[in-house]
Design a protein around this motif. Structure first.
Motif, short mmCIF file in Angstrom:
data_model
loop_
_atom_site.label_atom_id
_atom_site.label_comp_id
_atom_site.label_asym_id
_atom_site.label_seq_id
_atom_site.Cartn_x
_atom_site.Cartn_y
_atom_site.Cartn_z
N GLY A 128 0.81 -1.22 0.00
CA GLY A 128 0.00 0.00 0.00
C GLY A 128 0.84 1.26 0.00
O GLY A 128 1.98 1.25 0.45
N GLU A 129 0.25 2.34 -0.53
CA GLU A 129 0.88 3.65 -0.42
C GLU A 129 0.68 4.13 1.00
O GLU A 129 -0.41 4.02 1.56
CB GLU A 129 0.23 4.65 -1.38
N THR A 130 1.72 4.70 1.58
CA THR A 130 1.63 5.13 2.97
C THR A 130 1.23 6.60 3.05
O THR A 130 1.79 7.43 2.35
CB THR A 130 2.96 4.90 3.70
N PRO A 131 0.26 6.92 3.88
CA PRO A 131 -0.20 8.29 4.01
C PRO A 131 0.75 9.20 4.78
O PRO A 131 0.67 10.42 4.69
CB PRO A 131 -1.53 8.17 4.74
N PHE A 144 -6.54 2.06 9.61
CA PHE A 144 -6.06 1.90 8.24
C PHE A 144 -6.74 0.69 7.63
O PHE A 144 -6.84 -0.35 8.27
CB PHE A 144 -4.54 1.70 8.23
N ASP A 155 -5.33 -0.86 -2.34
CA ASP A 155 -5.92 0.43 -1.99
C ASP A 155 -5.75 0.63 -0.50
O ASP A 155 -6.00 -0.28 0.29
CB ASP A 155 -7.41 0.47 -2.33
N CYS A 156 -5.33 1.83 -0.12
CA CYS A 156 -5.16 2.16 1.30
C CYS A 156 -6.02 3.37 1.64
O CYS A 156 -5.92 4.40 0.97
CB CYS A 156 -3.69 2.46 1.61
N THR A 157 -6.88 3.20 2.62
CA THR A 157 -7.68 4.31 3.12
C THR A 157 -7.51 4.37 4.64
O THR A 157 -7.08 3.39 5.26
CB THR A 157 -9.17 4.15 2.77
N VAL A 158 -7.85 5.51 5.19
CA VAL A 158 -7.72 5.70 6.64
C VAL A 158 -8.94 6.46 7.12
O VAL A 158 -9.46 7.32 6.41
CB VAL A 158 -6.47 6.53 7.00
N ILE A 170 -4.75 12.88 8.89
CA ILE A 170 -4.85 12.04 7.71
C ILE A 170 -4.93 12.93 6.47
O ILE A 170 -5.78 13.82 6.42
CB ILE A 170 -6.10 11.13 7.77
N SER A 173 -6.60 12.78 0.65
CA SER A 173 -6.69 11.76 -0.40
C SER A 173 -6.80 10.34 0.16
O SER A 173 -7.16 9.42 -0.57
CB SER A 173 -5.47 11.85 -1.33
N TYR A 174 -6.53 10.14 1.44
CA TYR A 174 -6.62 8.81 2.05
C TYR A 174 -7.89 8.61 2.87
O TYR A 174 -8.17 7.51 3.31
CB TYR A 174 -5.42 8.55 2.96
#
Length: 186
Positions: A128-131, A144, A155-158, A170, A173-174
């Motif tokens: 994942g891309e890290t926020p 996360f 996909d990475c969301t927070v 945060i 975009s996340y």
């Protein structure tokens, strides 16, 4: 007999197709707030553990991993108790642990209660891309969610959960605006 010979390859095709189409959901949280001087949750930490349960109670978590710390087990306890899941303790390196998750839990929903300093490296190791570059010890209210697709894309969301208690904000975009619509299968 000839119908059976046709059905067997078709059934095998469908079973392989469904295995390929599966998504793995991994939720990662920091241990809840610790009491001063002991390895146990504070009253605020106990509230956060209940808030974590509330945040994930409809997400069919099937596997829970915790660190060897008592606070990690206590953070997962409300959800583990309700769903009758015996949390597994992980002590492997971040890279090895990420490989275990990716190989052994395809199509499952996994909760990981981790130490703050391993969360960002774990997100990265899972693809994942890290926020953030790193989390702060005081970042307790961030949940996360990584969705690992059959293609290998992640996909990475927070989102925040429970009472506000964080240092890092945060990035927009996340943030998952509508949490329940963002989880596969919902």
């Amino acid at each position: 007999m000839s119908k059976l010979l046709i059905l067997i390859p078709f059934a095998l095709f469908l079973s392989n197709f469904s295995a390929l189409a599966q998504k793995t959901n991994v939720w990662i949280v920091n241990n809840a707030e610790k009491a001063k001087g002991i390895d146990a949750l504070s009253d605020t930490g106990k509230e956060r553990a209940v808030d974590l349960f509330k945040a994930l109670k409809h997400d069919d978590v099937q596997v829970i991993y915790i660190t060897p710390k008592k606070i990690s087990a206590e953070t997962a306890e409300p959800l583990a108790t309700r769903d009758k899941i015996l949390p597994r303790v992980y002590t492997d390196s971040v890279q090895k642990f990420a490989q275990i998750i990716k190989l052994n839990f395809i199509g499952k929903n996994v909760l990981i209660v981790a130490n703050y300093d391993t969360i960002i490296p774990l997100i990265s190791a899972l693809g994942g891309e890290t926020p953030f570059d790193e989390l702060d010890k005081g970042d307790h209210d961030q949940l996360f969610c990584l969705t690992i697709k059959s293609t290998g894309d992640v996909d990475c969301t927070v989102r925040y959960y429970g009472k506000k208690h964080h240092i890092n904000e945060i990035p927009q975009s996340y943030i998952l605006e509508n949490y329940s619509q963002g989880i596969p299968g919902r």
